[in-house]
Design an enzyme around this catalytic site. Sequence first.
Site, PDB file in Angstrom:
ATOM      1  N   SER A  45       0.847  -1.197   0.000  1.00 35.33           N
ATOM      2  CA  SER A  45       0.000   0.000   0.000  1.00 35.33           C
ATOM      3  C   SER A  45       0.879   1.242   0.000  1.00 35.33           C
ATOM      4  O   SER A  45       2.087   1.167   0.255  1.00 35.33           O
ATOM      5  CB  SER A  45      -0.896  -0.001   1.233  1.00 35.33           C
ATOM      6  OG  SER A  45      -0.163   0.461   2.345  1.00 35.33           O
ATOM      7  N   LYS A  46       0.265   2.376  -0.251  1.00 38.22           N
ATOM      8  CA  LYS A  46       1.074   3.595  -0.308  1.00 38.22           C
ATOM      9  C   LYS A  46       1.684   3.928   1.052  1.00 38.22           C
ATOM     10  O   LYS A  46       2.719   4.557   1.128  1.00 38.22           O
ATOM     11  CB  LYS A  46       0.264   4.769  -0.862  1.00 38.22           C
ATOM     12  CG  LYS A  46      -0.967   5.151  -0.070  1.00 38.22           C
ATOM     13  CD  LYS A  46      -1.651   6.321  -0.760  1.00 38.22           C
ATOM     14  CE  LYS A  46      -2.823   6.837   0.069  1.00 38.22           C
ATOM     15  NZ  LYS A  46      -3.484   7.976  -0.581  1.00 38.22           N
ATOM     16  N   ARG A  47       1.032   3.451   2.104  1.00 38.12           N
ATOM     17  CA  ARG A  47       1.579   3.697   3.453  1.00 38.12           C
ATOM     18  C   ARG A  47       2.840   2.862   3.730  1.00 38.12           C
ATOM     19  O   ARG A  47       3.598   3.158   4.642  1.00 38.12           O
ATOM     20  CB  ARG A  47       0.536   3.387   4.530  1.00 38.12           C
ATOM     21  CG  ARG A  47      -0.736   4.165   4.378  1.00 38.12           C
ATOM     22  CD  ARG A  47      -0.661   5.518   5.103  1.00 38.12           C
ATOM     23  NE  ARG A  47      -1.690   6.397   4.611  1.00 38.12           N
ATOM     24  CZ  ARG A  47      -1.500   7.541   3.970  1.00 38.12           C
ATOM     25  NH1 ARG A  47      -0.280   7.988   3.755  1.00 38.12           N
ATOM     26  NH2 ARG A  47      -2.509   8.273   3.557  1.00 38.12           N
TER      27      ARG A  47
END
Length: 500
Positions: free
Chosen positions: A258-260
Amino acid sequence: MSVRVRFAPSPTGALHIGGVRTALYNYLFARQQGGTFILRIEDTDQARYVPGAEQYIIETLKWVGLLPDEGVGFGGDKGPYRQSDRKEIYHKYAHELVQRGHAYYAFDTPEALDVRRQSEDNFTYNHLTRNGLSNSLTLPASEVESRLQAGGPFVVRLKVEPGRQIHINDLIRGDVIFQSSELDDKVLLKADGMPTYHLANIVDDHLMEITHVIRGEEWLPSTAHHVLLYEGFGWSDTMPRFSHLPLILKPVGNGKLSKRDGAKFGIPVFPLEWTGGTAEENFSGFRDTGFMPEAVINFLALLGWHPGGEQEIFTLEELVQAFSVDHISKGGARFDYEKAKWFNQKYIQAADNAVLASYIGPLAKNKGYEATEEYLQQVAGLMKERVTFLPDFVETGYYLFEPVREYDRETFQKKWTPAIAVFFNELIGLVATFDTFNALALEEAVKHFIQEKGFKPGDVLPLLRLALAGTMKGPAVFDMAAALGREETARRLRALTQLQ
Ligand code: GLU
């Protein structure tokens, strides 16, 4: 029929690295088949539209060298290629589908549907509930007519008939079956007059004569609706073949990248740097981290596709030759950042010094270093075996641009003796007046001098290295000296004698 594929991102923020892989696989397939690679911007969801995202997508494709043949910013005769410029087209087709009996107008207000959602678990608008709702299937024709005349509000929904199996013959996954009874009556045209992804995507794929859809696994469930749309429009004969790419998994642990995860693992998960509205929405990218685009392409190519042999390093041209959809795996592909780094090292090592110099130049300039093209190429040659990222040339290798900031004191203490100090001063005399200041000649002269004075190379060379670079790592001593030149070499040798 010639192959036509499209990369169809939504400009909802920075393009995830998985999106670049999707673009790559489409590109490789198109090139290999002598086909056409199209960029379509899917921006119909106005609530999620993010300014700058479209430019980011285009800049990314240019950076990695995946240039579309047609698309936003690239021309082509099947445009416009930005969905927000195609609104009327979707209207026409939405109404046509109603006419054909495969869609209907629905007038339920969002509030009325919310009430249903709150009172019923898992409420969905489908073949079971639609007869009790407010739509053109339940209201008298005259009422429907007057509501439409009044301009709505209304939505158009796909009429999914229950009781059948929908087969998707996915080129990666084989026969994937969905039960139509489990599908909802998806909204196709929204109350604001914009199409949903489903309608716009299918109408465009049809009008742009797309032959193969290659996209992320997350779109597989939607494909059941898409098949029904093709059928409803009478376009089944030219329906594209589907390939759903495996997920990209986190470097460790479960779940998809994920982007996190970028911040969490301290790694880039986007191609380019992205500045969002908040610190949390700022992301670093592969480019600013110091990856060569060719390395990123090679890394992404093998993230879900396996060539079958031992070869790991592929140029884009070789990838075009070797690529095949049936070597794409079904299972998720782990995002192995160490492997990405390995590719970058390999690409830097193999790159021409002139190419590397074109990267090092701006990095050096940013640091306020002045250097000629020739010198930058020398730096490239000296350091390329020793760096992982492009900025390492000016960071790890800063001493090729400015005086040594820090010395490895331990080695200095170990090697520096009064006798060596005397010798070192004589050596400076030799170096400062040495004529043919090239690596070979200097090495020969210095080694000879060491021997003549009764020392061993091991007594002196580490100190020379310390003088020039401050560290025991780094390029070969005499190569460094040759690059730095006589004056600077002599100056650094003197500086070492001042260390306490
Ligand atoms: N707009 C969709 C996306 O953002 C496209 C999916 C597809 O390729 O159909 O990925």
